[in-house]
Design an enzyme around this catalytic site. Structure first.
Site, PDB file in Angstrom:
ATOM      1  N   CYS A 182       1.335  20.428 -25.810  1.00 58.96           N
ATOM      2  CA  CYS A 182       0.187  20.290 -25.080  1.00 58.96           C
ATOM      3  C   CYS A 182      -0.979  20.255 -25.528  1.00 58.96           C
ATOM      4  O   CYS A 182      -1.960  19.973 -24.954  1.00 58.96           O
ATOM      5  CB  CYS A 182       0.266  21.296 -23.755  1.00 58.96           C
ATOM      6  SG  CYS A 182       1.776  21.355 -22.803  1.00 58.96           S
ATOM      7  N   HIS A 242      -7.463  22.556 -21.380  1.00 58.14           N
ATOM      8  CA  HIS A 242      -6.268  22.115 -20.983  1.00 58.14           C
ATOM      9  C   HIS A 242      -6.134  22.623 -19.528  1.00 58.14           C
ATOM     10  O   HIS A 242      -6.069  23.957 -19.293  1.00 58.14           O
ATOM     11  CB  HIS A 242      -5.352  22.603 -21.881  1.00 58.14           C
ATOM     12  CG  HIS A 242      -3.743  22.461 -21.555  1.00 58.14           C
ATOM     13  ND1 HIS A 242      -3.292  21.117 -20.817  1.00 58.14           N
ATOM     14  CD2 HIS A 242      -2.646  22.956 -21.553  1.00 58.14           C
ATOM     15  CE1 HIS A 242      -2.109  21.258 -20.686  1.00 58.14           C
ATOM     16  NE2 HIS A 242      -1.379  22.430 -21.096  1.00 58.14           N
ATOM     17  N   ASN A 286      -0.205  20.595 -14.382  1.00 60.04           N
ATOM     18  CA  ASN A 286      -0.382  20.657 -16.095  1.00 60.04           C
ATOM     19  C   ASN A 286       0.371  19.235 -16.461  1.00 60.04           C
ATOM     20  O   ASN A 286       1.680  19.099 -16.415  1.00 60.04           O
ATOM     21  CB  ASN A 286       0.444  21.866 -16.453  1.00 60.04           C
ATOM     22  CG  ASN A 286       0.521  21.712 -18.023  1.00 60.04           C
ATOM     23  OD1 ASN A 286       0.071  20.921 -18.705  1.00 60.04           O
ATOM     24  ND2 ASN A 286       0.560  22.965 -18.714  1.00 60.04           N
TER      25      ASN A 286
HETATM   26  N1  COA Z   1       7.202  30.900  -5.970  1.00 58.62           N
HETATM   27  C1  COA Z   1       7.483  32.305  -5.981  1.00 58.62           C
HETATM   28  N2  COA Z   1       7.577  33.276  -6.614  1.00 58.62           N
HETATM   29  C2  COA Z   1       7.624  33.005  -7.885  1.00 58.62           C
HETATM   30  C3  COA Z   1       7.602  31.842  -8.421  1.00 58.62           C
HETATM   31  C4  COA Z   1       7.267  30.775  -7.666  1.00 58.62           C
HETATM   32  N3  COA Z   1       7.143  29.478  -8.034  1.00 58.62           N
HETATM   33  N4  COA Z   1       7.783  31.927  -9.707  1.00 58.62           N
HETATM   34  C5  COA Z   1       7.965  33.112 -10.042  1.00 58.62           C
HETATM   35  N5  COA Z   1       7.944  33.834  -9.001  1.00 58.62           N
HETATM   36  C6  COA Z   1       8.289  35.406  -8.826  1.00 58.62           C
HETATM   37  C7  COA Z   1       8.974  35.944  -9.897  1.00 58.62           C
HETATM   38  O1  COA Z   1      10.334  35.926  -9.845  1.00 58.62           O
HETATM   39  C8  COA Z   1       8.415  37.097  -9.779  1.00 58.62           C
HETATM   40  O2  COA Z   1       9.310  37.968  -8.812  1.00 58.62           O
HETATM   41  P1  COA Z   1       9.676  39.559  -8.992  1.00 58.62           P
HETATM   42  O3  COA Z   1       8.407  40.262  -9.107  1.00 58.62           O
HETATM   43  O4  COA Z   1      10.409  39.769  -7.828  1.00 58.62           O
HETATM   44  O5  COA Z   1      10.479  39.668 -10.220  1.00 58.62           O
HETATM   45  C9  COA Z   1       7.118  37.153  -9.330  1.00 58.62           C
HETATM   46  O6  COA Z   1       6.885  35.980  -8.839  1.00 58.62           O
HETATM   47  C10 COA Z   1       5.942  37.431 -10.403  1.00 58.62           C
HETATM   48  O7  COA Z   1       6.405  36.514 -11.777  1.00 58.62           O
HETATM   49  P2  COA Z   1       5.484  36.567 -12.856  1.00 58.62           P
HETATM   50  O8  COA Z   1       5.989  35.447 -13.877  1.00 58.62           O
HETATM   51  O9  COA Z   1       5.265  37.894 -13.509  1.00 58.62           O
HETATM   52  O10 COA Z   1       4.327  36.007 -12.417  1.00 58.62           O
HETATM   53  P3  COA Z   1       2.942  35.622 -12.954  1.00 58.62           P
HETATM   54  O11 COA Z   1       1.712  36.221 -12.412  1.00 58.62           O
HETATM   55  O12 COA Z   1       2.870  35.849 -14.732  1.00 58.62           O
HETATM   56  O13 COA Z   1       2.706  33.976 -12.767  1.00 58.62           O
HETATM   57  C11 COA Z   1       3.157  31.850 -13.901  1.00 58.62           C
HETATM   58  C12 COA Z   1       3.638  33.204 -13.486  1.00 58.62           C
HETATM   59  C13 COA Z   1       4.082  31.253 -14.629  1.00 58.62           C
HETATM   60  C14 COA Z   1       2.177  31.187 -13.229  1.00 58.62           C
HETATM   61  C15 COA Z   1       1.969  32.449 -15.198  1.00 58.62           C
HETATM   62  O14 COA Z   1       2.429  33.477 -15.934  1.00 58.62           O
HETATM   63  C16 COA Z   1       1.409  31.469 -15.925  1.00 58.62           C
HETATM   64  O15 COA Z   1       0.737  30.374 -15.723  1.00 58.62           O
HETATM   65  N6  COA Z   1       1.788  31.489 -17.541  1.00 58.62           N
HETATM   66  C17 COA Z   1       1.256  30.322 -18.479  1.00 58.62           C
HETATM   67  C18 COA Z   1       2.051  29.105 -18.188  1.00 58.62           C
HETATM   68  C19 COA Z   1       1.485  27.987 -18.706  1.00 58.62           C
HETATM   69  O16 COA Z   1       0.373  27.559 -18.720  1.00 58.62           O
HETATM   70  N7  COA Z   1       2.487  27.100 -19.242  1.00 58.62           N
HETATM   71  C20 COA Z   1       2.089  25.905 -19.954  1.00 58.62           C
HETATM   72  C21 COA Z   1       1.382  25.730 -21.130  1.00 58.62           C
HETATM   73  S1  COA Z   1       1.201  24.457 -21.819  1.00 58.62           S
END
Ligand code: COA
Length: 315
Positions: A109, A242, A272
């Site tokens: 990315c 990004h 993204n």
């Molecule tokens: N819909 C509903 N619930 C979801 C979900 C979705 N699409 N995806 C995950 N969950 C749930 C998880 O299962 C978890 O449930 P639990 O508490 O019962 O275990 C809860 O939501 C929290 O998950 P978590 O992964 O801790 O959430 P978060 O606040 O970290 O958000 C992302 C997740 C992926 C949005 C965030 O971590 C993020 O954006 N990270 C960077 C990713 C990125 O930029 N990637 C590309 C880089 S180029």
């Protein structure tokens, strides 16, 4: 290095969060509050990435008011595209009728910044005066559509720019350190000599780890290019980050203590799009006439590797 033209292309089909909630255990509320994404564009049966890449390239040539025969190089960046070989850059070259070396790069990315760095090196070495850069990504092809924590994030698209060596120096900072926070293994196939369980490529991501690495590296890279240019955040007209998560953009904005209007975003409509995200956003604000001659722009991107980079240029 000077950017003299921009272009972009996106798939016709818009997929909203509610549409994803029809087959995934998710909701518009969860996706938009955690990421800022409301919808994304997704390639479907009657379109392909090659068409988008060519359209973005043609738009950038038109915007730069140059003929493809003037190009000295075409660099196409992609994580996933329609071909194992030839390079998508070669297909673009044929479609625009250019006659220059053309090759693909893969820097995840962060690829737009890595490709700018290579292009800048070619120009500094006297090997090229005008270069077409196309970042084209079919991310929805490699996402695992059963993993709600990652598949809701991505979209498809292509962004292109034309650069020339007739401009002030730019500052670029890039880095790569190995991390398994974001990976996608290649497709596994059986051959007469290697019998393995056939597997499709699937993206696996440790979201929280990626989030932390993204904020740390982006803040560091942006500071480094501003320091190299002897400029401060106040001197910068736009920070084009990004488009991975609006909360990451907000964290960088707070870190730099700069006003909201310096951080344009389109993640709410695009998701993204990997390396295409910064050039797609750049084309949007360029076409809206938001950038004026002499403006300082900072691009910053991060992704699998873990890789990251920033570039400071004068418009
Ligand atoms: N819909 C509903 N619930 C979801 C979900 C979705 N699409 N995806 C995950 N969950 C749930 C998880 O299962 C978890 O449930 P639990 O508490 O019962 O275990 C809860 O939501 C929290 O998950 P978590 O992964 O801790 O959430 P978060 O606040 O970290 O958000 C992302 C997740 C992926 C949005 C965030 O971590 C993020 O954006 N990270 C960077 C990713 C990125 O930029 N990637 C590309 C880089 S180029």
């Amino acid at each position: 290095m000077k950017i003299i033209g921009t272009g972009s292309a996106i798939p016709r089909r818009e997929v909203t969060n509610d549409m994803l909630a029809e087959f995934l255990d998710t909701s518009d509320e969860w996706i938009s509050t955690r990421t800022g994404i409301k919808s994304r564009r997704v390639l479907s049966t009657d379109e392909d990435l090659t068409q988008l890449a060519i359209q973005a390239a043609k738009e950038a040539l038109k915007d730069a008011k140059i003929d493809a025969s003037e190009l000295d190089y075409i660099l196409c960046h992609n994580v996933s595209n329609d071909f194992e070989t030839p390079a998508l850059a070669c297909v673009i070259q044929g479609a625009v009728s250019a006659h220059c070396p053309s090759l693909d790069l893969n820097g995840a990315c962060s690829g737009f910044i890595f490709t700018l760095d290579c292009a800048n090196g070619l120009m500094k070495a006297g090997r090229a005066k005008k270069i077409l850069i196309v970042c084209a990504e079919h991310m929805t092809k490699m996402t695992d559509w059963t993993r709600r924590e990652s598949c809701v994030l991505f979209g498809d698209g292509a962004g292109a720019i034309i650069i020339t060596d007739e401009g002030p120096d730019c500052e670029i900072s890039i880095s790569t350190t190995y991390s398994d926070a974001l990976t996608c293994n290649a497709r596994v196939v059986t051959t007469p000599f290697s019998q393995q369980e056939e597997k499709y490529a699937k993206l696996v991501m440790k979201g929280r780890e990626v989030f932390k690495l993204a904020v740390q590296s982006s803040a560091h890279d942006i500071q480094e290019v501003m320091d190299k240019a002897h400029l401060t955040a106040e001197d910068v007209r736009f920070f084009l980050l990004h488009q991975a998560n609006l909360r990451i953009v907000d964290a960088i904005k707070s870190h730099l203590d700069q006003p909201e209007e310096k951080f344009p975003h389109n993640i709410e409509r695009r998701g993204n799009t990997s390396s295409a995200s910064v050039p797609l956003l750049l084309d949007e604000i360029n076409k809206q006439g938001m950038i004026k001659e002499g403006d300082i722009l900072v691009f910053s991107a991060f992704g699998a590797g873990f890789s990251s980079g920033a570039c400071l240029i004068r418009w």
